[in-house]
Motif scaffolding. Sequence first.
Motif, PDB file in Angstrom:
ATOM      1  N   LYS A 381       9.584  -7.522   8.294  1.00 39.86           N
ATOM      2  CA  LYS A 381       8.707  -8.375   7.485  1.00 39.86           C
ATOM      3  C   LYS A 381       7.462  -8.824   8.239  1.00 39.86           C
ATOM      4  N   LYS A 382       7.628  -9.282   9.461  1.00 39.38           N
ATOM      5  CA  LYS A 382       6.481  -9.796  10.210  1.00 39.38           C
ATOM      6  C   LYS A 382       5.436  -8.707  10.417  1.00 39.38           C
ATOM      7  N   VAL A 383       5.886  -7.536  10.864  1.00 45.07           N
ATOM      8  CA  VAL A 383       4.961  -6.409  11.081  1.00 45.07           C
ATOM      9  C   VAL A 383       4.396  -5.935   9.760  1.00 45.07           C
ATOM     10  N   GLY A 384       5.275  -5.858   8.731  1.00 47.59           N
ATOM     11  CA  GLY A 384       4.847  -5.386   7.419  1.00 47.59           C
ATOM     12  C   GLY A 384       3.772  -6.267   6.815  1.00 47.59           C
ATOM     13  N   ASP A 385       3.933  -7.588   6.937  1.00 46.85           N
ATOM     14  CA  ASP A 385       2.931  -8.519   6.385  1.00 46.85           C
ATOM     15  C   ASP A 385       1.575  -8.322   7.071  1.00 46.85           C
ATOM     16  N   GLN A 386       1.609  -8.151   8.382  1.00 53.89           N
ATOM     17  CA  GLN A 386       0.356  -7.982   9.122  1.00 53.89           C
ATOM     18  C   GLN A 386      -0.348  -6.687   8.720  1.00 53.89           C
ATOM     19  N   LEU A 387       0.418  -5.577   8.631  1.00 55.34           N
ATOM     20  CA  LEU A 387      -0.171  -4.286   8.239  1.00 55.34           C
ATOM     21  C   LEU A 387      -0.723  -4.360   6.822  1.00 55.34           C
ATOM     22  N   TRP A 388       0.038  -5.018   5.923  1.00 54.59           N
ATOM     23  CA  TRP A 388      -0.402  -5.101   4.532  1.00 54.59           C
ATOM     24  C   TRP A 388      -1.709  -5.888   4.412  1.00 54.59           C
ATOM     25  N   GLN A 389      -1.825  -6.964   5.157  1.00 55.80           N
ATOM     26  CA  GLN A 389      -3.056  -7.751   5.106  1.00 55.80           C
ATOM     27  C   GLN A 389      -4.255  -6.925   5.585  1.00 55.80           C
ATOM     28  N   GLU A 390      -4.058  -6.143   6.627  1.00 57.91           N
ATOM     29  CA  GLU A 390      -5.147  -5.291   7.124  1.00 57.91           C
ATOM     30  C   GLU A 390      -5.503  -4.214   6.095  1.00 57.91           C
ATOM     31  N   PHE A 391      -4.466  -3.594   5.529  1.00 60.72           N
ATOM     32  CA  PHE A 391      -4.693  -2.521   4.552  1.00 60.72           C
ATOM     33  C   PHE A 391      -5.367  -3.074   3.300  1.00 60.72           C
ATOM     34  N   LEU A 392      -4.840  -4.186   2.781  1.00 57.80           N
ATOM     35  CA  LEU A 392      -5.400  -4.803   1.583  1.00 57.80           C
ATOM     36  C   LEU A 392      -6.842  -5.253   1.824  1.00 57.80           C
ATOM     37  N   GLY A 393      -7.093  -5.786   3.025  1.00 56.61           N
ATOM     38  CA  GLY A 393      -8.444  -6.234   3.338  1.00 56.61           C
ATOM     39  C   GLY A 393      -9.446  -5.087   3.303  1.00 56.61           C
ATOM     40  N   ALA A 394      -9.059  -3.911   3.854  1.00 58.40           N
ATOM     41  CA  ALA A 394      -9.949  -2.746   3.848  1.00 58.40           C
ATOM     42  C   ALA A 394     -10.201  -2.256   2.420  1.00 58.40           C
ATOM     43  N   CYS A 395      -9.110  -2.197   1.607  1.00 63.05           N
ATOM     44  CA  CYS A 395      -9.252  -1.743   0.216  1.00 63.05           C
ATOM     45  C   CYS A 395     -10.147  -2.702  -0.576  1.00 63.05           C
ATOM     46  N   ASN A 396      -9.892  -3.979  -0.436  1.00 64.01           N
ATOM     47  CA  ASN A 396     -10.681  -4.978  -1.179  1.00 64.01           C
ATOM     48  C   ASN A 396     -12.156  -4.940  -0.773  1.00 64.01           C
ATOM     49  N   HIS A 397     -12.394  -4.717   0.510  1.00 65.35           N
ATOM     50  CA  HIS A 397     -13.775  -4.653   0.993  1.00 65.35           C
ATOM     51  C   HIS A 397     -14.540  -3.537   0.268  1.00 65.35           C
ATOM     52  N   PHE A 398     -13.891  -2.367   0.156  1.00 63.80           N
ATOM     53  CA  PHE A 398     -14.560  -1.232  -0.513  1.00 63.80           C
ATOM     54  C   PHE A 398     -14.762  -1.507  -2.005  1.00 63.80           C
ATOM     55  N   PHE A 399     -13.684  -1.927  -2.708  1.00 65.07           N
ATOM     56  CA  PHE A 399     -13.775  -2.078  -4.163  1.00 65.07           C
ATOM     57  C   PHE A 399     -14.716  -3.230  -4.557  1.00 65.07           C
ATOM     58  N   GLU A 400     -14.758  -4.275  -3.746  1.00 68.25           N
ATOM     59  CA  GLU A 400     -15.701  -5.363  -4.041  1.00 68.25           C
ATOM     60  C   GLU A 400     -17.146  -4.886  -3.903  1.00 68.25           C
ATOM     61  N   ALA A 401     -17.401  -4.047  -2.876  1.00 68.78           N
ATOM     62  CA  ALA A 401     -18.747  -3.498  -2.704  1.00 68.78           C
ATOM     63  C   ALA A 401     -19.096  -2.569  -3.872  1.00 68.78           C
ATOM     64  N   ARG A 402     -18.107  -1.754  -4.285  1.00 72.61           N
ATOM     65  CA  ARG A 402     -18.363  -0.846  -5.412  1.00 72.61           C
ATOM     66  C   ARG A 402     -18.627  -1.632  -6.694  1.00 72.61           C
ATOM     67  N   ASN A 403     -17.837  -2.689  -6.908  1.00 69.63           N
ATOM     68  CA  ASN A 403     -18.013  -3.495  -8.124  1.00 69.63           C
ATOM     69  C   ASN A 403     -19.382  -4.167  -8.156  1.00 69.63           C
TER      70      ASN A 403
END
Length: 569
Positions: A381-403
């Motif tokens: 869980k601890k590692v998974g939460d950290q990886l997910w936050q990094e992954f989600l942050g990268a995805c959100n950064h792209f889609f927010e710029a596209r939007n």
Amino acid sequence: MMDSEEKRYETMAQVIERVKELAQSEETPEKEEVELLKSLFYKLHFQEREQKLKTYLDEGGDPEKYVIQADDSEEAFKSAMAVIREKRQKVFAEQEAEKQANLVKKQSIIEKIKTMVTSPEEANKSYQDFKDLQAQWKEIGQVPAENATEMWRSYQLYVEQFYDLLKLNSEAREYDFKKNLEAKTRLCELAEKLADEEDIISAFHQLQDLHQEYREVGPVAKDLREQVWTRFKAASTVINKRHQQHFEDIRAKEEENLTKKTALCEQAEELSKRECQNSAEWEEVTKLVLALQAEWKTIGFAPQKMNVKIFERFRVACDRFFQRKTQYFKEMKERFAANAEKKQALVDKAKELMDSTDWKQTAEKMMQLQKEWKEIGMVPKKVGDQLWQEFLGACNHFFEARNAANSGTRNAEKENLQKKKDIVVELERLAEEAGDDLQQRMRELIDKFNEVGHVPFKEKDKIYDDYHAALDKIHKVLNANSQRRRMDNFKQNIKAAAKRGEQAVDNERTRLQRRLEQMKGDLKTYENNLGFLSISSKKGNSLLDEMNRRVEKLKEEIELVKKQIKEID
């Protein structure tokens, strides 16, 4: 006695202290106490080991890393027991040698008394020698157990024969008989009192001492010998039966304990083979195994020949379960590490794409990465939460710029949506007005609707459904008008046919009936085909809509023909 002894020792420290005391003592330890101490030590030792493992697991310890620590107390116990064993073996050897020497001495006394019995005329003269031999006999200790009974019988036989031969010195003989009767009567009374002794083991050992003393006492008057012996034997029988029943009860309890422990072994063996699919199931079964171990501790000893074997069977089953559990969590950690590595790779790819302005192609790549993320298994869980936050942050950064870049396009789509909604409202109003130019106006609005551009993707299906629902209403009005006109024309045609004659009307009815049967067959075919269409694909959904429209139109035609036939009739 055993229960009370067990209660004296509640910890391994107490057991070891007593064992060391016996090892250092000059006295020879009793076999029963040594065996009891040995059983208690290993019982407490096993309980302590299981408790340490349970505490380690309860505190979140890794089963794979658990190591059984060397136990200094066990080494101390074994060392002291070795000293005790050596002492007992030495004392046993000395006792056996002494018993053999005593055997020779007593055999010599019996031979001397036997010689006196063969000389009746010398019996009175040798009376004092006889008393000296009796005194010597009493001073001599035990002989080997296998010789004791036969030797005592021989001694008693020749002693009684000697007394029977005495003719002179009757006062001394009567005095001996009296003293011996008093001694044996006292022994009878002591043996009878042992029936009230609560500790049956102690009573049995005291009885053995009384028997030994009884053997050493000389004979009583001939007419009382059987009576005294019968009394002493009756008191002994009471104690012997209690002693026998005590051990029968112990054996029965041990057999009952063996049955209970066998059942626990079977349960532990079954649990050791159970396939667990996840951590929760492993923890659930672990609780069951620990419960079996706790129950095992509440059950007493099994029969001595089976006690070690049944414990080994239970221990092996428990060890097998914990070994499988350890292996499972080891493999799970390896899977977690591999999954974390895969997710880290996706995080790295997402970060590489996050600043791209190739909106369409990069969006497809991002969505593919998200799909791959879902297919990867679990990680801690601890590692998974950290990886997910990094992954989600990268995805959100792209889609927010596209939007942000596509905000203008979205405004146009919203305007198109409103235009199409207005056209749908006009179509619905046309259906309600049902004017003469209904079809012409409907076609104009259809062309207008098709000219409007794209709408927001989320609203596309809804506006499409509303549009076709409005068209369906208009088609129903048009169909109703068409059928009404067709029915009016049909009535005029039938009247004309009637003027030509009855045959013309019959021919028209026959034609309509054939057409009705044909349309019913077509309807059945359409309905069967509907069952084979898949509504999961876009193509299947379009074809399904077209087929439904044909079915509805065919049903309307069937109803019209039925009305025409009814009109003829």
